[in-house]
Scaffold this motif. Structure first.
Motif, PDB file in Angstrom:
ATOM      1  N   ALA A 141       2.264   6.888 -20.479  1.00  0.00           N
ATOM      2  CA  ALA A 141       2.817   7.577 -19.308  1.00  0.00           C
ATOM      3  C   ALA A 141       4.299   7.270 -19.217  1.00  0.00           C
ATOM      4  CB  ALA A 141       2.101   7.136 -18.035  1.00  0.00           C
ATOM      5  N   ALA A 142       5.065   8.268 -18.773  1.00  0.00           N
ATOM      6  CA  ALA A 142       6.506   8.098 -18.603  1.00  0.00           C
ATOM      7  C   ALA A 142       6.819   7.860 -17.132  1.00  0.00           C
ATOM      8  CB  ALA A 142       7.243   9.338 -19.110  1.00  0.00           C
ATOM      9  N   ILE A 143       7.836   7.030 -16.887  1.00  0.00           N
ATOM     10  CA  ILE A 143       8.275   6.748 -15.517  1.00  0.00           C
ATOM     11  C   ILE A 143       9.427   7.682 -15.186  1.00  0.00           C
ATOM     12  CG2 ILE A 143       9.248   5.019 -13.979  1.00  0.00           C
ATOM     13  CD1 ILE A 143       7.878   2.896 -15.676  1.00  0.00           C
ATOM     14  N   ALA A 144       9.230   8.553 -14.203  1.00  0.00           N
ATOM     15  CA  ALA A 144      10.255   9.520 -13.817  1.00  0.00           C
ATOM     16  C   ALA A 144      11.412   8.806 -13.119  1.00  0.00           C
ATOM     17  CB  ALA A 144       9.649  10.573 -12.893  1.00  0.00           C
ATOM     18  N   PRO A 145      12.623   9.369 -13.226  1.00  0.00           N
ATOM     19  CA  PRO A 145      13.775   8.732 -12.564  1.00  0.00           C
ATOM     20  C   PRO A 145      13.566   8.527 -11.071  1.00  0.00           C
ATOM     21  CG  PRO A 145      14.508  10.442 -14.082  1.00  0.00           C
ATOM     22  CD  PRO A 145      13.008  10.545 -14.013  1.00  0.00           C
ATOM     23  N   GLY A 146      12.866   9.438 -10.419  1.00  0.00           N
ATOM     24  CA  GLY A 146      12.635   9.309  -8.984  1.00  0.00           C
ATOM     25  C   GLY A 146      11.714   8.157  -8.615  1.00  0.00           C
ATOM     26  N   ASP A 147      10.946   7.682  -9.600  1.00  0.00           N
ATOM     27  CA  ASP A 147      10.039   6.562  -9.349  1.00  0.00           C
ATOM     28  C   ASP A 147      10.708   5.208  -9.556  1.00  0.00           C
ATOM     29  OD1 ASP A 147       7.932   8.270  -8.820  1.00  0.00           O
ATOM     30  OD2 ASP A 147       7.263   8.326 -10.898  1.00  0.00           O
ATOM     31  N   ALA A 148      11.892   5.210 -10.152  1.00  0.00           N
ATOM     32  CA  ALA A 148      12.520   3.950 -10.552  1.00  0.00           C
ATOM     33  C   ALA A 148      12.809   3.052  -9.346  1.00  0.00           C
ATOM     34  CB  ALA A 148      13.797   4.226 -11.334  1.00  0.00           C
ATOM     35  N   TRP A 149      13.375   3.607  -8.283  1.00  0.00           N
ATOM     36  CA  TRP A 149      13.728   2.768  -7.122  1.00  0.00           C
ATOM     37  C   TRP A 149      12.480   2.270  -6.406  1.00  0.00           C
ATOM     38  CZ3 TRP A 149      12.357   3.655  -2.091  1.00  0.00           C
ATOM     39  CH2 TRP A 149      11.892   4.938  -1.768  1.00  0.00           C
ATOM     40  N   LYS A 150      11.412   3.109  -6.395  1.00  0.00           N
ATOM     41  CA  LYS A 150      10.161   2.666  -5.776  1.00  0.00           C
ATOM     42  C   LYS A 150       9.545   1.518  -6.578  1.00  0.00           C
ATOM     43  CE  LYS A 150       9.309   7.431  -4.318  1.00  0.00           C
ATOM     44  NZ  LYS A 150       8.461   8.613  -4.538  1.00  0.00           N
ATOM     45  N   LEU A 151       9.591   1.636  -7.887  1.00  0.00           N
ATOM     46  CA  LEU A 151       9.061   0.579  -8.744  1.00  0.00           C
ATOM     47  C   LEU A 151       9.877  -0.692  -8.592  1.00  0.00           C
ATOM     48  CD1 LEU A 151       6.897  -0.013 -10.850  1.00  0.00           C
ATOM     49  CD2 LEU A 151       8.460   0.803 -12.608  1.00  0.00           C
ATOM     50  N   LEU A 152      11.194  -0.529  -8.459  1.00  0.00           N
ATOM     51  CA  LEU A 152      12.060  -1.684  -8.251  1.00  0.00           C
ATOM     52  C   LEU A 152      11.741  -2.374  -6.926  1.00  0.00           C
ATOM     53  CD1 LEU A 152      14.510  -3.201  -9.482  1.00  0.00           C
ATOM     54  CD2 LEU A 152      15.983  -1.736  -8.108  1.00  0.00           C
ATOM     55  N   ALA A 153      11.551  -1.585  -5.878  1.00  0.00           N
ATOM     56  CA  ALA A 153      11.196  -2.158  -4.573  1.00  0.00           C
ATOM     57  C   ALA A 153       9.839  -2.859  -4.630  1.00  0.00           C
ATOM     58  CB  ALA A 153      11.185  -1.063  -3.513  1.00  0.00           C
ATOM     59  N   LEU A 154       8.886  -2.261  -5.324  1.00  0.00           N
ATOM     60  CA  LEU A 154       7.559  -2.853  -5.456  1.00  0.00           C
ATOM     61  C   LEU A 154       7.619  -4.173  -6.211  1.00  0.00           C
ATOM     62  CD1 LEU A 154       4.435  -2.550  -5.148  1.00  0.00           C
ATOM     63  CD2 LEU A 154       4.467  -1.369  -7.361  1.00  0.00           C
ATOM     64  N   GLY A 155       8.359  -4.180  -7.321  1.00  0.00           N
ATOM     65  CA  GLY A 155       8.435  -5.377  -8.147  1.00  0.00           C
ATOM     66  C   GLY A 155       9.194  -6.515  -7.492  1.00  0.00           C
ATOM     67  N   LEU A 156      10.323  -6.201  -6.869  1.00  0.00           N
ATOM     68  CA  LEU A 156      11.125  -7.256  -6.247  1.00  0.00           C
ATOM     69  C   LEU A 156      10.577  -7.690  -4.892  1.00  0.00           C
ATOM     70  CD1 LEU A 156      14.755  -6.047  -7.063  1.00  0.00           C
ATOM     71  CD2 LEU A 156      13.405  -7.796  -8.227  1.00  0.00           C
ATOM     72  N   GLY A 157       9.844  -6.799  -4.215  1.00  0.00           N
ATOM     73  CA  GLY A 157       9.335  -7.104  -2.881  1.00  0.00           C
ATOM     74  C   GLY A 157       7.943  -7.698  -2.877  1.00  0.00           C
ATOM     75  N   ALA A 208       0.822  -1.207   0.000  1.00  0.00           N
ATOM     76  CA  ALA A 208       0.000   0.000   0.000  1.00  0.00           C
ATOM     77  C   ALA A 208       0.861   1.264   0.000  1.00  0.00           C
ATOM     78  CB  ALA A 208      -0.937   0.003   1.202  1.00  0.00           C
ATOM     79  N   THR A 209       1.936   1.259   0.801  1.00  0.00           N
ATOM     80  CA  THR A 209       2.801   2.440   0.871  1.00  0.00           C
ATOM     81  C   THR A 209       3.494   2.696  -0.460  1.00  0.00           C
ATOM     82  OG1 THR A 209       3.173   2.118   3.239  1.00  0.00           O
ATOM     83  CG2 THR A 209       4.773   3.457   2.051  1.00  0.00           C
ATOM     84  N   LEU A 210       4.044   1.629  -1.051  1.00  0.00           N
ATOM     85  CA  LEU A 210       4.697   1.802  -2.349  1.00  0.00           C
ATOM     86  C   LEU A 210       3.680   2.145  -3.433  1.00  0.00           C
ATOM     87  CD1 LEU A 210       7.227  -1.178  -2.176  1.00  0.00           C
ATOM     88  CD2 LEU A 210       7.765   1.268  -2.093  1.00  0.00           C
ATOM     89  N   GLY A 211       2.507   1.518  -3.362  1.00  0.00           N
ATOM     90  CA  GLY A 211       1.470   1.839  -4.335  1.00  0.00           C
ATOM     91  C   GLY A 211       1.009   3.275  -4.217  1.00  0.00           C
ATOM     92  N   LEU A 212       0.922   3.783  -2.986  1.00  0.00           N
ATOM     93  CA  LEU A 212       0.544   5.181  -2.777  1.00  0.00           C
ATOM     94  C   LEU A 212       1.579   6.120  -3.377  1.00  0.00           C
ATOM     95  CD1 LEU A 212      -1.409   7.171  -1.384  1.00  0.00           C
ATOM     96  CD2 LEU A 212       0.031   7.006   0.653  1.00  0.00           C
ATOM     97  N   ALA A 213       2.848   5.765  -3.233  1.00  0.00           N
ATOM     98  CA  ALA A 213       3.914   6.603  -3.784  1.00  0.00           C
ATOM     99  C   ALA A 213       3.932   6.592  -5.304  1.00  0.00           C
ATOM    100  CB  ALA A 213       5.266   6.133  -3.250  1.00  0.00           C
ATOM    101  N   LEU A 214       3.355   5.559  -5.910  1.00  0.00           N
ATOM    102  CA  LEU A 214       3.349   5.432  -7.370  1.00  0.00           C
ATOM    103  C   LEU A 214       1.937   5.530  -7.940  1.00  0.00           C
ATOM    104  CD1 LEU A 214       5.882   2.460  -7.581  1.00  0.00           C
ATOM    105  CD2 LEU A 214       6.316   4.821  -8.291  1.00  0.00           C
ATOM    106  N   ALA A 215       1.022   6.121  -7.170  1.00  0.00           N
ATOM    107  CA  ALA A 215      -0.382   6.153  -7.580  1.00  0.00           C
ATOM    108  C   ALA A 215      -0.615   6.994  -8.830  1.00  0.00           C
ATOM    109  CB  ALA A 215      -1.241   6.676  -6.433  1.00  0.00           C
ATOM    110  N   HIS A 216       0.341   7.828  -9.207  1.00  0.00           N
ATOM    111  CA  HIS A 216       0.165   8.667 -10.393  1.00  0.00           C
ATOM    112  C   HIS A 216       0.387   7.885 -11.684  1.00  0.00           C
ATOM    113  CE1 HIS A 216       4.330   8.795  -8.947  1.00  0.00           C
ATOM    114  NE2 HIS A 216       4.682   8.879 -10.226  1.00  0.00           N
ATOM    115  N   LEU A 217       0.915   6.663 -11.583  1.00  0.00           N
ATOM    116  CA  LEU A 217       1.106   5.843 -12.777  1.00  0.00           C
ATOM    117  C   LEU A 217      -0.176   5.079 -13.093  1.00  0.00           C
ATOM    118  CD1 LEU A 217       4.659   4.301 -12.131  1.00  0.00           C
ATOM    119  CD2 LEU A 217       4.068   6.279 -13.573  1.00  0.00           C
TER     120      LEU A 217
END
Length: 278
Positions: A193-209, A19-28
């Motif tokens: 939609a484009a993935i901003a550089p600042g979202d990359a680590w959050k997306l990585l954490a979401l995908g791997l976790g 939920a926390t990671l999804g909230l941080a990436l909710a704009h995608l």
């Protein structure tokens, strides 16, 4: 691989960050987010790609579980109030406990399993603080999607025990196929939609976790452990997820959350100590 209860506990801890990671990436867009995360979730299984080969029936079950669950959940969050829809989605641990004797021949429920499941559901409801409001047709459809997502994940979690045995590393193949399907849906149904550089680590954490390693561990827990106990333990997910959101958003810890924690810990203890009727 870890023992069943340890695998379940680790998966639950990882899922609590969803939920926390999804909230941080909710704009995608949801399909883009789901697709990218599931493709990343395939990476832990890549070194064992030779073990991805499974019968077509098993592959279809894996795709239905991973893609179907997320597809219905994101539809639910669009149509119904998100908090309430999320609670309905968290019926899946209860459904795992109650559907065990239906989908797995030779298993039965004891009174303590039922009591633990109901106590866990009460704790989850208290943690999220659901308050029913007037429901229009759109919200009702959203809640139907949420029920579908819960039923999909519960059935997937149990039915993996009924298909020919496959390595838990095959989850990588399921994730890759499911993620590719979600990305195809993004191309067909959502705006670019484009993935901003600042979202990359959050997306990585979401995908791997929570959408990667957690699914591998959950597969171990459901195949080797008592599904009734694992299902009730999963009620810790909404509580931990809510607690993490409280910390991240600097919201105060409420009496309701503390009470929910006590209910769910008690439910887990009750389930773990209940005899396994098989």
């Amino acid at each position: 691989m870890a023992t069943p209860l340890l695998a379940a506990a680790a998966a639950i801890l990882l899922w609590s960050t969803l939920a926390t990671l999804g909230l941080a990436l909710a704009h995608l867009p949801p399909f883009l987010l789901t697709g990218c995360a599931l493709v990343l979730g395939a990476l832990p299984g890549l070194p064992r790609w030779r073990q991805w080969r499974v019968p077509m029936r098993t592959l279809m079950l894996g795709i239905a579980g991973l893609f179907g669950f997320h597809f219905l959940l994101f539809l639910a969050l669009r149509f119904a109030p998100p908090v309430e829809a999320n609670l309905v989605n968290y019926l899946w641990p209860l459904l795992i406990v109650l559907l065990t004797p239906v989908l797995l021949p030779g298993w039965s429920l004891g009174a303590r399993h039922v009591a633990a499941a109901l106590q866990g559901l009460a704790g989850a409801a208290l943690a999220i603080g659901v308050a029913p409001a007037s429901i229009d047709a759109r919200a009702a459809l959203g809640f139907a999607f949420a029920c579908g997502s819960a039923l999909t994940w519960a059935c997937y979690s149990l039915l993996v025990r009924r298909v020919p045995h496959f390595s838990s590393w095959a989850i990588g193949g399921f994730a890759l196929a499911s993620g590719s399907l979600a990305l195809a849906c993004h191309v067909l149904l959502e705006p670019r939609a484009a993935i901003a550089p600042g979202d990359a680590w959050k997306l990585l954490a979401l995908g791997l976790g929570p959408m990667g390693i957690a699914v591998y561990l959950w597969d171990v827990a459901m195949k080797r452990g008592d599904p009734r106990v694992v299902g009730v333990l999963a009620y810790a997910t909404p509580v931990l997820s809510t607690a993490l959101l409280v910390v991240v958003t600097s919201r105060p810890l409420t009496v309701a959350l503390a009470g929910a924690t006590a209910l769910i810990v008690g439910a887990a203890v009750l389930a773990v100590t209940a005899p396994a009727n098989r």
